[in-house]
Every structure is written in C-alpha cells, then in structure tokens.
Design a protein around this motif. Structure first.
Motif, PDB file in Angstrom:
ATOM      1  N   LEU A 165      47.907  32.759  45.191  1.00 43.29           N
ATOM      2  CA  LEU A 165      46.867  31.744  45.063  1.00 43.29           C
ATOM      3  C   LEU A 165      46.323  31.664  43.643  1.00 43.29           C
ATOM      4  N   GLY A 166      47.170  31.980  42.669  1.00 45.02           N
ATOM      5  CA  GLY A 166      46.729  31.878  41.288  1.00 45.02           C
ATOM      6  C   GLY A 166      45.659  32.898  40.963  1.00 45.02           C
ATOM      7  N   ASP A 167      44.632  32.490  40.206  1.00 43.49           N
ATOM      8  CA  ASP A 167      43.585  33.429  39.804  1.00 43.49           C
ATOM      9  C   ASP A 167      42.393  33.380  40.756  1.00 43.49           C
ATOM     10  N   PHE A 168      42.645  32.960  41.985  1.00 39.94           N
ATOM     11  CA  PHE A 168      41.543  32.831  42.944  1.00 39.94           C
ATOM     12  C   PHE A 168      40.793  34.140  43.130  1.00 39.94           C
ATOM     13  N   GLU A 169      41.538  35.273  43.168  1.00 37.04           N
ATOM     14  CA  GLU A 169      40.892  36.554  43.399  1.00 37.04           C
ATOM     15  C   GLU A 169      39.888  36.892  42.304  1.00 37.04           C
ATOM     16  N   LYS A 170      40.142  36.425  41.097  1.00 32.23           N
ATOM     17  CA  LYS A 170      39.206  36.662  40.005  1.00 32.23           C
ATOM     18  C   LYS A 170      37.820  36.134  40.367  1.00 32.23           C
ATOM     19  N   HIS A 171      37.778  34.942  40.916  1.00 27.01           N
ATOM     20  CA  HIS A 171      36.503  34.329  41.276  1.00 27.01           C
ATOM     21  C   HIS A 171      35.952  34.930  42.570  1.00 27.01           C
ATOM     22  N   PHE A 172      36.850  35.195  43.530  1.00 30.69           N
ATOM     23  CA  PHE A 172      36.401  35.717  44.817  1.00 30.69           C
ATOM     24  C   PHE A 172      35.733  37.076  44.654  1.00 30.69           C
ATOM     25  N   PHE A 173      36.298  37.937  43.779  1.00 27.40           N
ATOM     26  CA  PHE A 173      35.742  39.263  43.571  1.00 27.40           C
ATOM     27  C   PHE A 173      34.790  39.318  42.379  1.00 27.40           C
ATOM     28  N   ASN A 174      34.532  38.159  41.763  1.00 33.46           N
ATOM     29  CA  ASN A 174      33.610  38.081  40.637  1.00 33.46           C
ATOM     30  C   ASN A 174      34.025  39.030  39.515  1.00 33.46           C
ATOM     31  N   LEU A 175      35.307  39.023  39.171  1.00 30.62           N
ATOM     32  CA  LEU A 175      35.811  39.887  38.106  1.00 30.62           C
ATOM     33  C   LEU A 175      35.440  39.296  36.747  1.00 30.62           C
ATOM     34  N   ARG A 176      35.099  40.154  35.815  1.00 38.18           N
ATOM     35  CA  ARG A 176      34.579  39.687  34.532  1.00 38.18           C
ATOM     36  C   ARG A 176      35.648  39.516  33.463  1.00 38.18           C
ATOM     37  N   ILE A 177      36.815  40.110  33.639  1.00 35.21           N
ATOM     38  CA  ILE A 177      37.833  39.996  32.606  1.00 35.21           C
ATOM     39  C   ILE A 177      38.777  38.851  32.918  1.00 35.21           C
ATOM     40  N   ASN A 178      39.469  38.391  31.897  1.00 34.24           N
ATOM     41  CA  ASN A 178      40.364  37.253  32.060  1.00 34.24           C
ATOM     42  C   ASN A 178      41.598  37.625  32.873  1.00 34.24           C
ATOM     43  N   ARG A 179      42.159  36.636  33.518  1.00 37.77           N
ATOM     44  CA  ARG A 179      43.385  36.819  34.283  1.00 37.77           C
ATOM     45  C   ARG A 179      44.384  35.746  33.869  1.00 37.77           C
ATOM     46  N   ILE A 180      45.653  36.067  33.983  1.00 31.92           N
ATOM     47  CA  ILE A 180      46.678  35.075  33.708  1.00 31.92           C
ATOM     48  C   ILE A 180      46.702  34.075  34.864  1.00 31.92           C
ATOM     49  N   SER A 367      55.701  34.288  31.780  1.00 32.79           N
ATOM     50  CA  SER A 367      54.460  34.707  32.424  1.00 32.79           C
ATOM     51  C   SER A 367      54.259  36.211  32.293  1.00 32.79           C
ATOM     52  N   LEU A 368      55.333  36.977  32.504  1.00 38.54           N
ATOM     53  CA  LEU A 368      55.233  38.429  32.371  1.00 38.54           C
ATOM     54  C   LEU A 368      54.933  38.823  30.925  1.00 38.54           C
ATOM     55  N   GLN A 369      55.512  38.107  29.953  1.00 44.05           N
ATOM     56  CA  GLN A 369      55.247  38.409  28.557  1.00 44.05           C
ATOM     57  C   GLN A 369      53.790  38.145  28.218  1.00 44.05           C
ATOM     58  N   GLU A 370      53.231  37.101  28.794  1.00 41.36           N
ATOM     59  CA  GLU A 370      51.820  36.795  28.549  1.00 41.36           C
ATOM     60  C   GLU A 370      50.932  37.909  29.114  1.00 41.36           C
ATOM     61  N   ILE A 371      51.312  38.426  30.275  1.00 38.33           N
ATOM     62  CA  ILE A 371      50.553  39.530  30.859  1.00 38.33           C
ATOM     63  C   ILE A 371      50.655  40.775  29.987  1.00 38.33           C
ATOM     64  N   LEU A 372      51.860  41.055  29.486  1.00 35.59           N
ATOM     65  CA  LEU A 372      52.054  42.205  28.599  1.00 35.59           C
ATOM     66  C   LEU A 372      51.221  42.062  27.333  1.00 35.59           C
ATOM     67  N   ASN A 373      51.183  40.864  26.775  1.00 36.55           N
ATOM     68  CA  ASN A 373      50.390  40.651  25.572  1.00 36.55           C
ATOM     69  C   ASN A 373      48.911  40.873  25.839  1.00 36.55           C
ATOM     70  N   THR A 374      48.465  40.434  27.024  1.00 38.51           N
ATOM     71  CA  THR A 374      47.073  40.660  27.398  1.00 38.51           C
ATOM     72  C   THR A 374      46.800  42.149  27.551  1.00 38.51           C
ATOM     73  N   GLN A 375      47.760  42.863  28.135  1.00 39.49           N
ATOM     74  CA  GLN A 375      47.589  44.303  28.339  1.00 39.49           C
ATOM     75  C   GLN A 375      47.440  45.021  27.003  1.00 39.49           C
ATOM     76  N   HIS A 376      48.267  44.660  26.024  1.00 37.15           N
ATOM     77  CA  HIS A 376      48.201  45.323  24.727  1.00 37.15           C
ATOM     78  C   HIS A 376      46.909  44.984  23.997  1.00 37.15           C
TER      79      HIS A 376
END
Length: 379
Positions: A165-180, A367-376
């Motif tokens: 469901l995309g980044d829905f969990e970010k909003h549902f759990f009120n997470l403060r950091i960015n998500r891909i 998409s995975l590369q973008e996540i890796l870049n965010t992780q670094h």
C-alpha cells in the motif's frame, strides 16, 4: 515466511537479471517444504532465531553477502534478530495485518460485541464474568504489552515500511522519518495479470464473508446483519480453513447454521486454486469486516473483477482505498440500506483506479537503489 506462495511471489518480483539474490527463509515448523528446491535458498528453522550465538553468526553472514534484507511479513517475534541487523544493514519491513492487531488497536475496537461473546469469552479465562469486564481485561493486557512499544520503535528505524500500500504505514503509525514511495507491489495477488484480461463477472448471487477464521474478521457481527437481509443473496460463503482454532470455527459455524440454515457454506479445508476461484466467481458481493490489514489479495481480486465491496470503515484498507480513489461500501450501511450492488460505472472506475495505483512496470532495481541511498544518508 510461513507460506510458500509469499516466497514464490517475492522470488518472482525480485528475480531480475540486474539483481543477485540469495534467500534466507525461516520455516516456523522447521520443515523445508517445496521452496527448498530453489538452489539459492537457505532454509532456517525459526527456533534458531532465538539463539543469541546463531543470531550473531547469521547477522554477520547476511551483512557480508547482501545489501538489503526484506522481512516478509514482519512480525514482533522477529524483533530480536531485526535488532541485530538494523544498525548496520539496510532493512525493509513488509508488514502483515496481524501486527496491527496487537500493536495499534484496542481489542474492543477489533472484536465486535457478538463475535467477542460467541468466539472468545466461552473459551477464555473471562467466561464467568460479563462481557464488558472481559473486554476491559483484554484492553489492560494489551496496554501492558511491552512488545508494542518495541514494535513501533522498529518501524521508525527501518529503511522502508510497507510495499503493498505504498507509504501508507508511515502515516498510519505516525512515523517521523521519510519513506520511499514507489514500491507498490501486490504480494497477495498478481494484479497486473488480472487487469490484462476482461473481469470475471459473477455467475451467481453469493456473498463472500472473510478470508479465514481469524477473530478480527468479526464474522458473527456480519452474520447478525445478513440474517435480516437473507432475501438479498443466495448463499453466504465463509472460508474458515485457517487463522483460528477449533472452538472459534465451531462458534462461527454454529451461528451461521442457526441464522442462515439453508444459506451458508463453510469452507473448512484448503481448496485448490481452481476450486477456490470457482467459488469466488459465484460471489457478487465481498464483505471483509476487518480492522487490520488483512485479506488484501481477496480485496484486490474483488476490485479487479468488478465486485461490490463492503469493508469495516475503521479498517486501514478501507481508508487507504478511499485515498487512492477506490470506492467501498461501509459495513454500517447494511442495516439501513441492505446490500446495494455498485453500478457498472462504479465498478469500472474502481478497476481503473486499481490499474493506476499498480503500474504495469516497476523498476525494482532503481527503487532498491533509492532505499540504499537513503540508508547511507541516515545511518
């Protein structure tokens, strides 16, 4: 992973020429099952995750051989091993609806009054006290659950949360950091292949109720509504082959037998894919009264095949579907309006909105590369 179908779908999605994959799979019963035929899969008994030395060795092996670890589906019981990975490794959490149950919603919100009384209280420590006090007992037990806080903290530490469901969990759990926000991958159903063909229109007037014997389906609350509208459908199909225990299955079956004696069909054994979809094709209405994220495969199938859909308005899926332009009836509409089929224009609009949300092509590597870049950048 508990079920082979999730591994098969995950392998299909990530098995691209641009990626080199080795799979570590935990089997909760310790059996290797059919997926052990995959030569790049290491099968691990889930009990091993509880061993501290094993965790450390496995962590080092995973980090040395891979760039990303995907927990599919993530559960609070994976927290010890997750903790050993997340500080130095890129981790994606694919959430399972069951986690929402204990971590975010009170039992009294999840379990309808009748479902609670009929399915839980008779078989629990609270069977001698009134149902309101019994629910309070479960509420207090939930509030004192230490893993709830640890689980929510884990979500805030992961590099990516949720795929279907995309980044829905970010909003549902009120997470403060960015998500891909780019990996909308339907693990539960092969939606793209379904959308390539004409919808399988219903050949009957049955109702599909729930997808399992899980208490969070709140079957009995729906049966209470349907018994008053029995002239509006031919039969009510209840899949109860997994997700509950014998007492729960018996309670639901007895209630259906009593109130819909000639209009219920219990599915208490696993069916072949062909048999199950033959039954689904007879259903013009799909009712999923969950509050948690559950039965997404059945729900996506219903939308893609132009079925009238009823969902719990407090549910995470109901609200997310509305956000992306897909219409579903609220369960609350049944007592007043009965079962009201969508118009063909509404059904086609839902199908088109689903096609837009799940694009034909997904660049997994990018998409995975973008996540890796965010992780670094964040660690």
């Amino acid at each position: 992973m508990d079920e082979e179908k999730f591994f098969e779908t995950t392998f299909k999605i990530f098995n691209q020429d641009a990626l080199e994959n080795h799979w570590y799979i935990s089997c909760e019963d310790g059996k290797k099952k059919q997926w052990s035929k995959e030569p790049l899969a290491t099968i691990i008994d889930f009990a091993d995750y509880k061993k501290e030395r094993f965790n450390e060795n496995l962590k080092n092996d995973v980090i040395r051989k891979s760039q990303i670890t995907i927990f599919h589906y993530f559960d609070a019981k994976y927290l010890p091993f997750y903790r050993t990975l997340v500080k130095s490794h890129c981790v994606i959490l694919q959430l399972w609806g069951g986690d929402y149950t204990a971590q975010t919603l009170r039992p009294s919100e999840l379990l309808g009054r009748r479902s609670f009384e009929e399915c839980i209280q008779p078989f629990s420590k609270t069977n001698a006290i009134p149902s309101r006090i019994a629910r309070l007992y479960y509420d207090v037990k939930w509030l004192l659950n230490k893993s709830r806080r640890s689980y929510l903290q884990a979500l805030s530490e992961a590099n990516h949360v949720g795929l279907e469901l995309g980044d829905f969990e970010k909003h549902f759990f009120n997470l403060r950091i960015n998500r891909i926000n780019g990996m909308h991958i339907p693990y539960s159903a092969d939606i793209r292949s379904v959308l390539e063909v004409e919808p399988a229109l219903p050949n009957g007037n049955n109702v599909l109720l729930g997808n399992s014997a899980a208490l969070t389906n709140s079957h009995i609350d729906v049966l209470e509504l349907l018994k008053e509208k029995r002239t509006q459908f031919a039969a009510c199909i209840l899949p109860l082959s997994y997700g509950g225990n014998e007492d729960v299955v018996q309670s639901i079956s007895s209630f259906a037998e009593k109130h819909l004696p000639s209009q219920h069909k219990i599915l208490n054994t696993f069916l072949s894919r062909e048999e199950y979809f033959e039954i689904l094709n007879s259903c013009s209405i799909v009712i999923m009264n969950h509050t948690r994220q559950q039965a997404l495969g059945n729900i996506l199938w219903a939308i893609a095949n132009c079925r009238t859909l009823y969902l719990n308005p407090k549910g995470v899926i109901f609200n997310r579907l509305r956000e992306i332009g897909i219409f579903a009836h609220s369960m609350h509409a049944i007592p007043k309006n009965g079962l009201q089929p969508f118009s063909m224009s509404q059904l086609i609009a839902n199908r088109d909105a689903l096609r837009q949300f799940y694009p034909e092509k997904i660049d997994i590597k990018a998409s995975l590369q973008e996540i890796l870049n965010t992780q670094h950048a964040t660690k």
